[in-house]
Design a protein around this motif. Structure first.
Motif, PDB file in Angstrom:
ATOM      1  N   HIS A 185      49.612 -11.686 -32.754  1.00  0.00           N
ATOM      2  CA  HIS A 185      50.765 -11.535 -31.867  1.00  0.00           C
ATOM      3  C   HIS A 185      50.401 -10.880 -30.544  1.00  0.00           C
ATOM      4  CE1 HIS A 185      51.258  -7.197 -32.812  1.00  0.00           C
ATOM      5  NE2 HIS A 185      52.008  -7.177 -31.731  1.00  0.00           N
ATOM      6  N   ILE A 186      49.367 -10.039 -30.534  1.00  0.00           N
ATOM      7  CA  ILE A 186      49.046  -9.330 -29.294  1.00  0.00           C
ATOM      8  C   ILE A 186      48.451 -10.287 -28.250  1.00  0.00           C
ATOM      9  CG2 ILE A 186      48.770  -7.093 -30.375  1.00  0.00           C
ATOM     10  CD1 ILE A 186      45.762  -7.527 -30.350  1.00  0.00           C
ATOM     11  N   SER A 187      47.944 -11.437 -28.700  1.00  0.00           N
ATOM     12  CA  SER A 187      47.331 -12.367 -27.762  1.00  0.00           C
ATOM     13  C   SER A 187      48.363 -13.239 -27.059  1.00  0.00           C
ATOM     14  CB  SER A 187      46.330 -13.254 -28.483  1.00  0.00           C
ATOM     15  OG  SER A 187      45.324 -12.484 -29.071  1.00  0.00           O
ATOM     16  N   ARG A 188      49.503 -13.439 -27.728  1.00  0.00           N
ATOM     17  CA  ARG A 188      50.573 -14.273 -27.183  1.00  0.00           C
ATOM     18  C   ARG A 188      50.028 -15.625 -26.710  1.00  0.00           C
ATOM     19  NH1 ARG A 188      55.218 -11.770 -26.732  1.00  0.00           N
ATOM     20  NH2 ARG A 188      56.036 -13.370 -25.331  1.00  0.00           N
ATOM     21  N   GLU A 189      49.185 -16.213 -27.552  1.00  0.00           N
ATOM     22  CA  GLU A 189      48.553 -17.471 -27.171  1.00  0.00           C
ATOM     23  C   GLU A 189      49.114 -18.616 -28.010  1.00  0.00           C
ATOM     24  OE1 GLU A 189      44.460 -16.614 -28.029  1.00  0.00           O
ATOM     25  OE2 GLU A 189      44.995 -15.838 -29.995  1.00  0.00           O
ATOM     26  N   SER A 190      48.783 -19.823 -27.593  1.00  0.00           N
ATOM     27  CA  SER A 190      49.130 -21.008 -28.363  1.00  0.00           C
ATOM     28  C   SER A 190      47.833 -21.634 -28.845  1.00  0.00           C
ATOM     29  CB  SER A 190      49.903 -22.002 -27.489  1.00  0.00           C
ATOM     30  OG  SER A 190      50.102 -23.208 -28.192  1.00  0.00           O
ATOM     31  N   ILE A 191      47.727 -21.799 -30.155  1.00  0.00           N
ATOM     32  CA  ILE A 191      46.537 -22.379 -30.741  1.00  0.00           C
ATOM     33  C   ILE A 191      46.936 -23.635 -31.504  1.00  0.00           C
ATOM     34  CG2 ILE A 191      44.616 -22.028 -32.328  1.00  0.00           C
ATOM     35  CD1 ILE A 191      44.423 -20.194 -29.986  1.00  0.00           C
ATOM     36  N   LYS A 192      46.288 -24.752 -31.196  1.00  0.00           N
ATOM     37  CA  LYS A 192      46.589 -26.033 -31.839  1.00  0.00           C
ATOM     38  C   LYS A 192      48.084 -26.355 -31.743  1.00  0.00           C
ATOM     39  CE  LYS A 192      42.721 -25.702 -35.045  1.00  0.00           C
ATOM     40  NZ  LYS A 192      42.228 -25.846 -36.427  1.00  0.00           N
ATOM     41  N   GLY A 193      48.727 -25.905 -30.679  1.00  0.00           N
ATOM     42  CA  GLY A 193      50.138 -26.198 -30.469  1.00  0.00           C
ATOM     43  C   GLY A 193      51.081 -25.239 -31.169  1.00  0.00           C
TER      44      GLY A 193
END
Lengths: 112, 109
Positions: free
Chosen positions: B50-58
């Protein structure tokens, strides 16, 4: 980098016996944790080793013990095996920050 | 008590449909939350934190502290998304993970 490696991959033991599982952490990692994953459940934390000492422990009996060697590899020992100890045992490694925890493929233990 | 709950054992959708895998947690402090994925015959691997706030593989996941939830979402599911998904909590000051029981996502053609 092979990542976290565990051995053996599968083994069968008889109730009352003892078992030793082995783990080599990912290169550069100095912290090793062990998890038990029973069928249909998520992994449960057993304990963690850092600088060759047990640093944290989950809710597991003293039959579960471990060791960490100077090269950071680790062993999990389970004594007086019970049928309920049958599970996938996962090793995980991380660096001191614990920002990313990497898992091995696990050792499947069947107690008969 | 520190606990992670994934209410669904199985989520079955068709390719192209939206997906939401639910995760609720119980923790008194400020947790770090993760989603791990296990594809067939592969090891458990980190999908999101959650700390990265990224999208991985959609996939995306937003931490909702008010609802103590960290649901995993993807707008259009793909067959290759079929796997076991585990939500995990890392208590503050500890380098260990507390896992939910997991949700199996099955994406049908």
């Amino acid at each position: 980098d092979a990542g976290v490696t565990q051995s053996p991959t599968h083994l069968i033991k008889t109730r009352g016996q003892q078992v030793t599982l082995r783990c080599s952490p990912k290169s550069g990692h100095d912290t090793v944790s062990w998890y038990q994953q029973a069928l249909g459940q998520g992994p449960q934390f057993i304990f963690q080793y850092y600088e060759e000492e047990e640093r944290q422990r989950g809710n597991f009996p003293d039959r579960f013990s471990g060791h960490q060697f100077p090269n950071y590899s680790s062993e999990l020992n389970v004594n007086a095996l019970l049928l309920g100890d049958s599970a996938l045992y996962l090793c995980a490694s991380s660096d001191g920050s614990g920002n990313t925890i990497y898992f091995g493929e696990g050792s499947w233990l069947t107690v008969v | 008590a520190q606990r992670v709950t994934q209410p669904e054992k199985l989520l079955s959708v068709f390719k192209g449909a939206p997906v939401e895998l639910k995760c609720n947690y119980s923790y008194s402090g400020s947790p770090e939350l993760f989603w791990y994925v296990q594809y067939s015959r592969q090891r458990l691997q980190l999908l999101l934190r959650h700390i990265s706030r990224e999208s991985i593989k959609g996939f995306t996941a937003d931490l909702n502290k008010g609802e103590t939830s960290f649901h995993l979402k993807k707008p259009f599911a793909q067959e290759e998304d079929s796997a076991m998904y585990y939500c995990a909590l890392k208590p503050g000051g500890y380098n260990k993970l507390i896992f939910g029981a997991g949700t199996r996502l099955a994406v049908h053609p």
